[in-house]
Write a protein that holds these residues in place. Structure first.
Motif, PDB file in Angstrom:
ATOM      1  N   PHE A 164      41.611  43.525  33.759  1.00 51.79           N
ATOM      2  CA  PHE A 164      42.141  42.173  33.890  1.00 51.79           C
ATOM      3  C   PHE A 164      40.986  41.193  34.020  1.00 51.79           C
ATOM      4  O   PHE A 164      39.908  41.548  34.523  1.00 51.79           O
ATOM      5  CB  PHE A 164      43.063  42.067  35.106  1.00 51.79           C
ATOM      6  CG  PHE A 164      44.271  42.965  35.035  1.00 51.79           C
ATOM      7  CD1 PHE A 164      45.454  42.517  34.485  1.00 51.79           C
ATOM      8  CD2 PHE A 164      44.215  44.267  35.501  1.00 51.79           C
ATOM      9  CE1 PHE A 164      46.564  43.344  34.406  1.00 51.79           C
ATOM     10  CE2 PHE A 164      45.312  45.103  35.431  1.00 51.79           C
ATOM     11  CZ  PHE A 164      46.495  44.637  34.883  1.00 51.79           C
ATOM     12  N   ASP A 165      41.233  39.968  33.566  1.00 50.22           N
ATOM     13  CA  ASP A 165      40.178  38.963  33.602  1.00 50.22           C
ATOM     14  C   ASP A 165      39.807  38.575  35.023  1.00 50.22           C
ATOM     15  O   ASP A 165      38.675  38.168  35.287  1.00 50.22           O
ATOM     16  CB  ASP A 165      40.610  37.720  32.825  1.00 50.22           C
ATOM     17  CG  ASP A 165      40.680  37.982  31.325  1.00 50.22           C
ATOM     18  OD1 ASP A 165      39.969  38.891  30.860  1.00 50.22           O
ATOM     19  OD2 ASP A 165      41.447  37.299  30.629  1.00 50.22           O
ATOM     20  N   HIS A 166      40.770  38.661  35.942  1.00 54.49           N
ATOM     21  CA  HIS A 166      40.513  38.282  37.327  1.00 54.49           C
ATOM     22  C   HIS A 166      41.157  39.316  38.253  1.00 54.49           C
ATOM     23  O   HIS A 166      42.123  39.992  37.883  1.00 54.49           O
ATOM     24  CB  HIS A 166      41.081  36.888  37.630  1.00 54.49           C
ATOM     25  CG  HIS A 166      40.516  35.820  36.741  1.00 54.49           C
ATOM     26  ND1 HIS A 166      39.279  35.263  36.942  1.00 54.49           N
ATOM     27  CD2 HIS A 166      41.030  35.224  35.639  1.00 54.49           C
ATOM     28  CE1 HIS A 166      39.043  34.358  36.008  1.00 54.49           C
ATOM     29  NE2 HIS A 166      40.092  34.316  35.207  1.00 54.49           N
ATOM     30  N   MET A 167      40.632  39.418  39.460  1.00 55.40           N
ATOM     31  CA  MET A 167      41.219  40.324  40.441  1.00 55.40           C
ATOM     32  C   MET A 167      42.642  39.903  40.780  1.00 55.40           C
ATOM     33  O   MET A 167      43.497  40.757  41.054  1.00 55.40           O
ATOM     34  CB  MET A 167      40.368  40.378  41.708  1.00 55.40           C
ATOM     35  CG  MET A 167      40.948  41.301  42.776  1.00 55.40           C
ATOM     36  SD  MET A 167      39.962  41.424  44.269  1.00 55.40           S
ATOM     37  CE  MET A 167      38.700  42.550  43.715  1.00 55.40           C
ATOM     38  N   GLU A 168      42.901  38.608  40.767  1.00 57.94           N
ATOM     39  CA  GLU A 168      44.239  38.117  41.077  1.00 57.94           C
ATOM     40  C   GLU A 168      45.277  38.756  40.164  1.00 57.94           C
ATOM     41  O   GLU A 168      46.326  39.228  40.609  1.00 57.94           O
ATOM     42  CB  GLU A 168      44.264  36.595  40.923  1.00 57.94           C
ATOM     43  CG  GLU A 168      45.558  35.940  41.341  1.00 57.94           C
ATOM     44  CD  GLU A 168      45.777  36.057  42.830  1.00 57.94           C
ATOM     45  OE1 GLU A 168      46.951  36.175  43.214  1.00 57.94           O
ATOM     46  OE2 GLU A 168      44.807  36.057  43.599  1.00 57.94           O
ATOM     47  N   ALA A 169      44.975  38.791  38.849  1.00 61.57           N
ATOM     48  CA  ALA A 169      45.909  39.385  37.894  1.00 61.57           C
ATOM     49  C   ALA A 169      46.043  40.886  38.118  1.00 61.57           C
ATOM     50  O   ALA A 169      47.137  41.452  38.010  1.00 61.57           O
ATOM     51  CB  ALA A 169      45.450  39.099  36.465  1.00 61.57           C
TER      52      ALA A 169
END
Length: 648
Positions: free
Chosen positions: A445-450
């Motif tokens: 994923f592009d970010h940890m949030e996703a």
């Protein structure tokens, strides 16, 4: 023109092609032994058909001639070279012993360094993680045994034989015992095996092994390492060809050391930190309560600095340690729950109590370990291969490895991970992607949030199957919002609650606002005279921890510092309460909120809140209970974040 060399070379070429064909087409562990027996077998069949003897083949140069006029003596004759007779050491010339010390030290460092390279080379092809120290200890004890036996030479792994054995599909320890017994038999045999096998057989083996190693490290390696590392590889090869083996290797070591020092000087030492494993998606109280129980099944780890073979092995060991210690308990339950059914939250259609359902769900729920690369400055090919071995080890533990925040400014990290099978190009996923989609590598994923949202969605799927919560809704009326916040676990309130009636009475003190996507709900620093309940849509809140309004403003900070300021994003869906903290503390907004979708919001102003306190104190008690439970759960998440951020 002399045709004899070409005639002798032709069988070697044909045998090499046969070896390459068999190894590329057949995966049976019996394929390679069969072809190794077949090649000399054909030679002896042809020899018999031509009515030629072995001695004639030796005279013709097809088989190596005997080394002496007499047959080889028994193996124990080699000990006569020590010139020890009747347990007397007078035959040893002790004066030359000090001269051997430099040679012994040189051999020590050569074998130690060569063994390290052998282990690294084997790790490149092995899907299993190798215990680096254990492998070196094995080499050390092998050399000790050789020295005690008094026969043999110092050495290390024959990494080419190890790699080809693995590629042939042979993974049993029996193989090691068979090889050892055969080597021992050859050693004690009173004759030389070389004198009975055709020379082209050994030539074909050398050509095949040389081609396989050259193909892997001079051609295929182009896609597995960075450009500068590939250039260093080719330069070392050319140096060996021009300067010789020793000087070429020395030049390669010096160049590799300088390159590593240059890369390492630009970054910090690799850090390993367990970080909060919650996404910024603020869900209904019911869903958040369920996710609270699944939270130990997900661990996020942040990496930083430059990762190379040595540090990657340590990281792999620590990640496995965290996975075994943190993700192994499948009996995490909601301690505050009794054994009764929640009041209508899940109905009575599913057999068993809530606690039993939590137990059943925990037993089958997935487990996740997230590796965040946001602060990673770089890694080399051996480190990428170690991550592949880590992924295999986690799969055996039934833990899914998820990669997040691969730096877009350093695409070589992503390329290296793909080249070594850690992830594939299609692995870059969406948080709401189908959980059953087939992936050949890790999800990224592009970010940890996703990545965290993806894990939470998988947990909610299990919870929905066991009827622990309701499906995610795109719209929730006020009655459903009240039920979602007060049912699981059941709130302590006087008497039963008529949610429809309570919602109708509460709406008399609220106003409804409709906003389009991208519309600001409020900005940081504004007055907090209103709090909001989301009925439909998603509100995104951006929390800038560096410029919180109740802290000092920092106008002198450079743009570089502001670019890396810790900003966290939180998404509030239907049922979410937005802006209540600043509302109750009566302080300016500490963050900004923007409508991600078309939103319908219920607004409670400070004036309406005060009127409710005078006209409907029971409704105020109900509303405050909802806000208090939501805030307490947020505090619990904050405490967990604080605890995990301090773990190393």
């Amino acid at each position: 023109m002399q045709w004899d060399p070409a005639v002798k070379l032709a069988p070697a070429v044909v045998s090499t092609l046969l070896l390459m064909l068999v190894m590329s087409r057949f995966r049976s562990p019996w394929a390679l032994p069969a072809v190794l027996i077949f090649i000399p077998g054909v030679f002896f069949v042809v020899l018999a058909c031509l009515h030629k003897s072995l001695a004639q083949a030796q005279d013709g140069g097809w088989v190596a001639r005997p080394q002496g006029d007499e047959d080889s003596g028994p193996f124990w004759e080699i000990y006569s070279l020590y010139n020890i007779h009747d347990l007397s050491f007078k035959g040893i010339y002790w004066a030359v012993m000090p001269r051997q010390i430099p040679t012994a030290l040189a051999l020590f460092f050569v074998v130690a360094f060569g063994s390290s390279l052998d282990v690294a080379a084997i790790q490149q092809d092995s899907p299993e993680p190798l215990d680096y120290n254990r492998e070196l200890v094995t080499v050390g004890w092998s050399n000790v045994a050789t020295a005690v036996a008094g026969a043999g030479f110092t050495g290390s792994y024959i990494f080419s034989q190890t790699i080809f054995t693995m590629r042939a599909g042979v993974n049993s320890r029996i193989n090691g015992f068979i090889v050892s017994l055969l080597m021992l038999a050859i050693f004690v045999a009173p004759f030389s095996v070389i004198e009975y096998l055709p020379s082209y057989f050994f030539g074909s083996l050398m050509i095949w092994i040389g081609w396989e190693i050259a193909r892997d490290w001079l051609f295929l390696a182009y896609h597995r390492v960075r450009g500068v590392e590939y250039g260093l590889l080719v330069a070392t090869f050319m140096a060996i060809m021009v300067m010789g083996l020793e000087l070429g290797i020395a030049a390669g070591i010096v160049a590799a050391s300088l390159l590593f020092a240059y890369n390492y000087s630009k970054v910090l030492v690799t850090a390993f930190t367990v970080v909060p494993s919650r996404s910024g998606a603020v869900r209904t109280f019911e869903q958040r309560t369920v996710l609270e129980q699944f939270n130990p099944r997900c661990v996020a780890v942040s990496l930083s600095g430059y990762i190379f073979f040595g540090s990657s092995v340590k990281i792999s060991d620590k990640v496995l340690e965290v996975a075994k210690a943190t993700l192994s308990d499948a009996s995490v339950l909601l301690d505050s729950l009794g054994n009764g059914q929640p009041n209508g939250s899940s109905g009575d259609t599913f057999e068993g109590s809530v606690r039993e359902r939590f137990q059943a769900a925990a037993a089958v729920s997935p487990r996740f370990l997230l590796l965040d690369f946001r602060r990673v400055q770089g890694l080399d090919a051996t480190a990428a291969r170690t991550f592949y071995s880590l992924r295999s080890a986690l799969e055996r533990l039934e833990v899914e490895l998820v990669l997040t925040h691969l730096p877009t400014t350093r695409p070589h990290i992503r390329q290296l991970l793909m080249a070594h099978g850690v992830m594939v190009e299609s692995a870059v996923s969406d948080a709401h992607e189908d959980a059953h989609a087939v992936h050949q590598g890790c999800r990224a994923f592009d970010h940890m949030e996703a990545g965290l949202q993806y894990c939470e969605e998988r947990f909610l799927e299990v919870a929905l199957h066991y009827k622990l919560c309701k499906p995610r809704q795109m719209h929730m009326n006020l009655s459903e919002v009240l039920r979602a916040h007060l049912e699981l676990p059941h709130a302590i309130l006087p008497g039963p609650i008529n949610y429809a009636k309570a919602a109708g009475e509460l709406r008399a003190f609220m106003t409804v606002t409709h906003l389009q996507p991208g519309s600001p709900l409020f900005k940081q620093g504004e007055h907090s005279d209103v709090m909001f309940i989301v009925e439909s849509g998603v509100v995104t809140c951006h929390m800038d921890f560096l410029r919180l309004h109740h802290r000092m403003q920092l106008p002198t900070l450079s743009q570089d510092v502001l670019a890396v300021a810790p900003v966290r994003q939180f998404d509030y869906g239907p049922g979410g309460i937005v802006g209540e903290l600043d509302f109750f503390l009566q302080q300016a907004r500490s963050f900004e909120a923007v409508c991600k979708d078309s939103c319908t919001l219920l607004c409670i102003s400070r004036t309406s809140f005060e009127q409710m306190a005078q006209q409907a104190p029971k409704l105020l008690n109900l509303l405050q209970t909802i806000i208090l439970r939501s805030t307490c759960l947020s505090v619990a998440h904050a405490l967990e974040a604080l605890e995990r951020s301090g773990m190393d």
